[in-house]
Motif scaffolding. Structure first.
Motif, PDB file in Angstrom:
ATOM      1  N   TYR A 214     -28.803 -68.305 -26.679  1.00  0.00           N
ATOM      2  CA  TYR A 214     -29.404 -68.500 -27.983  1.00  0.00           C
ATOM      3  C   TYR A 214     -30.906 -68.312 -27.817  1.00  0.00           C
ATOM      4  N   ASN A 215     -31.425 -67.300 -28.460  1.00  0.00           N
ATOM      5  CA  ASN A 215     -32.864 -67.010 -28.335  1.00  0.00           C
ATOM      6  C   ASN A 215     -33.304 -66.880 -26.878  1.00  0.00           C
ATOM      7  N   GLU A 216     -32.663 -65.977 -26.179  1.00  0.00           N
ATOM      8  CA  GLU A 216     -33.045 -65.745 -24.793  1.00  0.00           C
ATOM      9  C   GLU A 216     -33.527 -64.325 -24.588  1.00  0.00           C
ATOM     10  N   ARG A 217     -34.214 -63.791 -25.573  1.00  0.00           N
ATOM     11  CA  ARG A 217     -34.651 -62.408 -25.520  1.00  0.00           C
ATOM     12  C   ARG A 217     -35.515 -62.112 -24.296  1.00  0.00           C
ATOM     13  N   GLU A 218     -36.350 -63.069 -23.944  1.00  0.00           N
ATOM     14  CA  GLU A 218     -37.255 -62.863 -22.813  1.00  0.00           C
ATOM     15  C   GLU A 218     -36.515 -62.936 -21.487  1.00  0.00           C
ATOM     16  N   ASN A 219     -35.641 -63.925 -21.394  1.00  0.00           N
ATOM     17  CA  ASN A 219     -35.026 -64.207 -20.102  1.00  0.00           C
ATOM     18  C   ASN A 219     -33.824 -63.339 -19.791  1.00  0.00           C
ATOM     19  N   LEU A 220     -33.128 -62.917 -20.819  1.00  0.00           N
ATOM     20  CA  LEU A 220     -31.850 -62.241 -20.591  1.00  0.00           C
ATOM     21  C   LEU A 220     -31.946 -61.022 -19.669  1.00  0.00           C
ATOM     22  N   PRO A 221     -32.887 -60.099 -19.914  1.00  0.00           N
ATOM     23  CA  PRO A 221     -32.940 -58.932 -19.013  1.00  0.00           C
ATOM     24  C   PRO A 221     -33.184 -59.336 -17.562  1.00  0.00           C
ATOM     25  N   LEU A 222     -33.996 -60.382 -17.386  1.00  0.00           N
ATOM     26  CA  LEU A 222     -34.323 -60.804 -16.030  1.00  0.00           C
ATOM     27  C   LEU A 222     -33.098 -61.393 -15.343  1.00  0.00           C
ATOM     28  N   VAL A 223     -32.379 -62.229 -16.065  1.00  0.00           N
ATOM     29  CA  VAL A 223     -31.166 -62.826 -15.501  1.00  0.00           C
ATOM     30  C   VAL A 223     -30.165 -61.739 -15.130  1.00  0.00           C
TER      31      VAL A 223
ATOM     32  N   PRO B 245     -31.707 -65.152 -33.748  1.00  0.00           N
ATOM     33  CA  PRO B 245     -32.576 -64.392 -34.645  1.00  0.00           C
ATOM     34  C   PRO B 245     -33.708 -63.660 -33.931  1.00  0.00           C
ATOM     35  N   ASP B 246     -33.840 -63.817 -32.625  1.00  0.00           N
ATOM     36  CA  ASP B 246     -35.027 -63.280 -31.976  1.00  0.00           C
ATOM     37  C   ASP B 246     -34.807 -61.915 -31.330  1.00  0.00           C
ATOM     38  N   GLY B 247     -33.645 -61.314 -31.544  1.00  0.00           N
ATOM     39  CA  GLY B 247     -33.439 -59.982 -30.978  1.00  0.00           C
ATOM     40  C   GLY B 247     -32.724 -60.003 -29.651  1.00  0.00           C
ATOM     41  N   THR B 248     -32.117 -61.129 -29.316  1.00  0.00           N
ATOM     42  CA  THR B 248     -31.364 -61.205 -28.063  1.00  0.00           C
ATOM     43  C   THR B 248     -30.274 -60.149 -28.022  1.00  0.00           C
ATOM     44  N   GLN B 249     -29.630 -59.946 -29.161  1.00  0.00           N
ATOM     45  CA  GLN B 249     -28.524 -58.992 -29.161  1.00  0.00           C
ATOM     46  C   GLN B 249     -28.972 -57.567 -28.940  1.00  0.00           C
TER      47      GLN B 249
ATOM     48  N   ASP C 239     -31.305 -69.178 -18.994  1.00  0.00           N
ATOM     49  CA  ASP C 239     -32.735 -69.419 -19.144  1.00  0.00           C
ATOM     50  C   ASP C 239     -33.486 -69.425 -17.827  1.00  0.00           C
ATOM     51  N   LEU C 240     -32.900 -68.831 -16.831  1.00  0.00           N
ATOM     52  CA  LEU C 240     -33.574 -68.693 -15.536  1.00  0.00           C
ATOM     53  C   LEU C 240     -33.858 -70.028 -14.857  1.00  0.00           C
ATOM     54  N   SER C 241     -33.195 -71.094 -15.303  1.00  0.00           N
ATOM     55  CA  SER C 241     -33.438 -72.359 -14.616  1.00  0.00           C
ATOM     56  C   SER C 241     -32.660 -72.441 -13.316  1.00  0.00           C
ATOM     57  N   HIS C 242     -31.635 -71.600 -13.209  1.00  0.00           N
ATOM     58  CA  HIS C 242     -30.888 -71.588 -11.968  1.00  0.00           C
ATOM     59  C   HIS C 242     -31.293 -70.390 -11.147  1.00  0.00           C
ATOM     60  N   HIS C 243     -31.742 -70.635  -9.990  1.00  0.00           N
ATOM     61  CA  HIS C 243     -32.171 -69.598  -9.080  1.00  0.00           C
ATOM     62  C   HIS C 243     -30.924 -68.904  -8.554  1.00  0.00           C
ATOM     63  N   VAL C 244     -30.703 -67.706  -9.005  1.00  0.00           N
ATOM     64  CA  VAL C 244     -29.464 -67.023  -8.636  1.00  0.00           C
ATOM     65  C   VAL C 244     -29.436 -66.763  -7.138  1.00  0.00           C
TER      66      VAL C 244
END
Lengths: 92, 240
Positions: free
Chosen positions: B16-25, B50-54, B103-108
């Motif tokens: 939900y609203n992870e537009r910034e983080n999603l590509p990085l994850v 609503p922020d363009g995540t999709q 949300d990048l809180s977990h270090h993969v």
């Protein structure tokens, strides 16, 4: 049985054992010193448990790791990811 | 040790609203899986952000191929982690399911996948053991976390050191079985999964993870969260 159920059973068991021995219904009398020692036992156990809890949580708090390295690595990964994705045509 | 073999990992990412983080994850996951030689897919379940995540997810799908990235949208007032997972599992083709936050809180970490080799039914990330830990937490937050975990251990005796982390690996059949049995919402749902898993006799392995505080945005841990945690805990205490 649920955890609550287990606790209730356990407490009922211990509680009745304590009541039988410490509150001393006639017919099951222990010598007076023993009864006197047993009487405050529940409170003592509670206090001991309280101290144990504080000590354990305190110890765990003190040894809670701070992952400086992981955070730094993550920042590096993020930069690498952004650079690579931008190069491959992703519009941020 | 066979390199992947027939195993395929499906990663479920509720967003939900992870537009910034999603590509990085996604980039990190793809790289981790490629390096380990494992077959994978990433299923993004978006709650009508609503922020363009999709849009970003669709771009990623083009970039990595739609066998690797699958975007599913659900617009639901009842969106919770549980709903997202049920939805995601329908589309998962792997035999192992990885659940994590976007949300990048977990270090993969690669380690996480390897731990599966202990042949566990569930592998759970823990912040409290080994060299697991957190970054960016003040003393108050750490205290609350340790205190809450202590109470949880005393009341539930779950056999796992970290119940509220949501970085987990499940065998697909195990996850399906657990989803049927679990009724809670939100992160209490995560706790319930582990407790029920123990009751059903599944094996649980633990891997230390580093929980790096939200890279973008803020995490809140106010009085409300604590109250709802206690309510959830007591519910589990009385019902499991």
């Amino acid at each position: 049985m649920t955890k609550l159920g287990q606790w209730l059973c356990g407490l009922a068991l211990l509680g009745s054992a304590w009541a039988a021995l410490a509150l001393a219904p006639p017919g099951l009398r222990l010598p007076a010193p023993y009864r006197q020692a047993l009487l405050p036992l529940p409170i003592y156990l509670l206090v001991v448990f309280g101290c144990y809890s504080l000590a354990t949580v305190g110890y765990r708090l003190a040894t809670f790791n701070d992952c400086e390295q992981a955070a730094a690595e993550l920042q590096e990964h993020i930069s690498a990811a952004r650079a690579d994705l931008r190069q491959r045509g992703l519009c941020f | 040790m066979e390199a992947g073999g027939a195993d395929k990992f499906s990663v479920l990412l509720p967003t939900y609203n992870e537009r910034e983080n999603l590509p990085l994850v996604v980039w990190l996951l793809a790289r981790t899986f490629r390096e380990s030689g494992n077959n994978f897919e990433i299923i993004i379940i978006d709650d009508g952000s609503p922020d363009g995540t999709q849009e970003i997810a669709e771009q990623l799908e083009k970039l990595y191929g739609s066998d690797k990235i699958v975007m599913r949208e659900i617009i639901s007032v009842l969106f919770s982690s549980g709903t997202a997972y049920i939805h995601g599992m329908k589309h998962a083709t792997g035999n192992f399911i990885v659940i994590m936050d976007a949300d990048l809180s977990h270090h993969v970490s690669l380690y996480f996948i390897k731990q599966k080799e202990g042949n566990f039914d569930i592998v759970s990330g823990t912040r409290y053991k080994g060299n697991g830990g957190v970054y960016g937490w003040d003393l108050k937050r750490k205290l609350i976390s340790r205190g809450a975990n202590f109470i949880t251990q005393v009341l539930l005796r779950p056999g796992a050191s970290d119940l509220t982390g949501s970085f987990r690996l499940y065998r697909k059949e195990v996850l399906q079985k657990l989803m049927e049995k679990c009724v809670s919402k939100g992160y209490v749902f995560q706790m319930e999964m582990i407790v029920r898993a123990r009751q059903l006799g599944y094996t649980i392995g633990e891997v230390p993870i580093s929980f790096v505080d939200r890279v973008y945005g803020e995490s809140k841990l106010g009085g409300n969260e604590i109250v709802s945690f206690l309510k959830g805990l007591l519910t589990l205490f009385a019902t499991t």
